[in-house]
Scaffold this motif. Sequence first.
Motif, short mmCIF file in Angstrom:
data_model
loop_
_atom_site.label_atom_id
_atom_site.label_comp_id
_atom_site.label_asym_id
_atom_site.label_seq_id
_atom_site.Cartn_x
_atom_site.Cartn_y
_atom_site.Cartn_z
N VAL A 29 92.83 -1.92 124.82
CA VAL A 29 92.78 -0.93 123.76
C VAL A 29 94.15 -0.26 123.66
O VAL A 29 94.68 0.23 124.66
CB VAL A 29 91.67 0.12 124.02
N VAL A 30 94.71 -0.26 122.47
CA VAL A 30 96.00 0.39 122.23
C VAL A 30 95.80 1.53 121.23
O VAL A 30 94.87 1.51 120.43
CB VAL A 30 97.06 -0.61 121.70
N GLY A 31 96.68 2.51 121.30
CA GLY A 31 96.61 3.61 120.34
C GLY A 31 96.57 4.97 121.00
O GLY A 31 96.81 5.12 122.21
N ASP A 32 96.21 5.98 120.22
CA ASP A 32 96.24 7.38 120.65
C ASP A 32 95.05 7.78 121.52
O ASP A 32 95.08 8.82 122.16
CB ASP A 32 96.29 8.29 119.43
N PHE A 33 93.99 6.99 121.52
CA PHE A 33 92.75 7.41 122.20
C PHE A 33 92.68 7.01 123.67
O PHE A 33 91.69 7.25 124.33
CB PHE A 33 91.54 6.87 121.43
N VAL A 34 93.72 6.35 124.16
CA VAL A 34 93.75 5.98 125.58
C VAL A 34 95.03 6.50 126.22
O VAL A 34 96.05 6.65 125.56
CB VAL A 34 93.64 4.44 125.76
N GLU A 35 94.95 6.75 127.52
CA GLU A 35 96.11 7.28 128.25
C GLU A 35 97.23 6.26 128.27
O GLU A 35 97.01 5.09 128.56
CB GLU A 35 95.71 7.65 129.68
N GLY A 36 98.43 6.73 127.97
CA GLY A 36 99.59 5.84 127.98
C GLY A 36 99.66 4.92 126.77
O GLY A 36 100.55 4.10 126.68
N GLY A 37 98.70 5.02 125.87
CA GLY A 37 98.71 4.19 124.66
C GLY A 37 98.27 2.76 124.87
O GLY A 37 98.31 1.95 123.96
N ASN A 38 97.80 2.42 126.11
CA ASN A 38 97.45 1.04 126.40
C ASN A 38 96.53 1.03 127.62
O ASN A 38 96.90 1.53 128.67
CB ASN A 38 98.73 0.27 126.69
N ALA A 39 95.31 0.49 127.49
CA ALA A 39 94.39 0.44 128.62
C ALA A 39 93.49 -0.78 128.52
O ALA A 39 93.13 -1.23 127.44
CB ALA A 39 93.54 1.70 128.66
N LEU A 40 93.09 -1.29 129.69
CA LEU A 40 92.17 -2.41 129.77
C LEU A 40 90.78 -1.84 130.04
O LEU A 40 90.56 -1.18 131.05
CB LEU A 40 92.61 -3.35 130.91
N LEU A 41 89.84 -2.05 129.09
CA LEU A 41 88.49 -1.47 129.21
C LEU A 41 87.43 -2.54 128.99
O LEU A 41 87.68 -3.57 128.36
CB LEU A 41 88.29 -0.38 128.14
N GLN A 42 86.23 -2.25 129.52
CA GLN A 42 85.06 -3.07 129.20
C GLN A 42 84.78 -2.88 127.71
O GLN A 42 84.94 -1.77 127.19
CB GLN A 42 83.84 -2.64 130.02
N THR A 43 84.31 -3.91 127.02
CA THR A 43 84.09 -3.83 125.58
C THR A 43 83.09 -2.74 125.22
O THR A 43 83.32 -1.96 124.30
CB THR A 43 83.60 -5.19 125.03
N ASP A 44 81.97 -2.63 125.98
CA ASP A 44 80.97 -1.61 125.66
C ASP A 44 81.53 -0.20 125.85
O ASP A 44 81.22 0.72 125.08
CB ASP A 44 79.67 -1.83 126.44
N LYS A 45 82.39 0.01 126.85
CA LYS A 45 83.00 1.33 127.05
C LYS A 45 83.98 1.66 125.93
O LYS A 45 84.06 2.80 125.48
CB LYS A 45 83.73 1.38 128.40
N ALA A 46 84.71 0.64 125.47
CA ALA A 46 85.66 0.85 124.37
C ALA A 46 84.92 1.19 123.08
O ALA A 46 85.34 2.08 122.34
CB ALA A 46 86.51 -0.40 124.18
N ILE A 47 83.78 0.51 122.84
CA ILE A 47 82.97 0.81 121.65
C ILE A 47 82.42 2.23 121.74
O ILE A 47 82.41 2.97 120.76
CB ILE A 47 81.84 -0.24 121.48
N LYS A 48 81.95 2.60 122.93
CA LYS A 48 81.43 3.95 123.14
C LYS A 48 82.52 5.00 122.87
O LYS A 48 82.26 6.02 122.23
CB LYS A 48 80.89 4.09 124.57
N LEU A 49 83.73 4.75 123.36
CA LEU A 49 84.85 5.66 123.14
C LEU A 49 85.15 5.81 121.64
O LEU A 49 85.39 6.91 121.16
CB LEU A 49 86.10 5.15 123.87
N ALA A 50 85.08 4.70 120.92
CA ALA A 50 85.33 4.74 119.48
C ALA A 50 84.24 5.53 118.76
O ALA A 50 84.52 6.34 117.88
CB ALA A 50 85.40 3.32 118.92
N GLN A 51 82.98 5.31 119.15
CA GLN A 51 81.87 6.00 118.50
C GLN A 51 81.88 7.49 118.79
O GLN A 51 81.47 8.29 117.96
CB GLN A 51 80.54 5.36 118.91
N GLU A 52 82.35 7.89 119.98
CA GLU A 52 82.46 9.31 120.30
C GLU A 52 83.44 10.02 119.37
O GLU A 52 83.30 11.20 119.09
CB GLU A 52 82.93 9.50 121.75
#
Length: 184
Positions: A29-52
Motif C-alpha cells: 500500500v502506497v500513499g498518505d494513509f500508511v507510515e512512510g508512504g509505503n507498507a506491506l499489508l494483508q489484503t483484508d487489513k488494507a481494505i479495512k483501512l480504506a473503509q475506515e
Amino acid sequence: MRNNRQPYRGRQEEPYKVNQKIRAREVRVVGDFVEGGNALLQTDKAIKLAQENDLDLVEISPNVDPPVCKILDYAKFKYEQKKKQKEIKANAAKVVLKEIRFGPNTDEHDFNFKVKHAQNFLKEGAKVKAYVHFVGRTIVFKERGEMLLLKFAQALEDLGAVEQLPKMEGKRMNIFITPKAGKK
C-alpha cells in the motif's frame, strides 16, 4: 413469440481491481494513509483501512509481487482518468486536407479563383492537395499540368510550403502544400 430483451452489448470491464476484487494475499500500500508512504499489508487489513477512511483500495500495479495498491476515492480517480484522456485527445493535432481540382486547360480567371480558395484554406491551417485531372486525350498535356501546379505553388509560397512536388499518379498529377508555421 418475440423476445423483448435488449441485445447484449458487452459491459466494459473495469481497468483496475477494487476492494474485494483484489485476489492477492498481501499488497504493498502506497500513499498518505500508511507510515512512510509505503507498507506491506494483508489484503483484508488494507481494505479495512480504506473503509475506515470511507475510501477504496485500488490495485494500481497488478504485475509486480506483491501488487501495489493505493487508498483513494475510486469514483473521483476514474473521473480524473477520463478527464486526462479527453484532454490528450483534444490536444492531438487534427490535420485537415482540402482538395482543389484543375484541368490541364484551366484558364487564368479559374486559376486565380482557386488560388484564393487555397489561400483561405492555408490561413485556416489546412493542408492543400491540388491536382490536375487528365481526362481522355488530355493526357498528352502533362507538361501543361505540371506548369500549372508549379505556378499554383508559386502563388501560395508566402502562405504555404510545398510538401511534395508535382507527381503523376494514374490520370492525376498531385502537389501537396502545407501551411507555414505561425500562419494559423
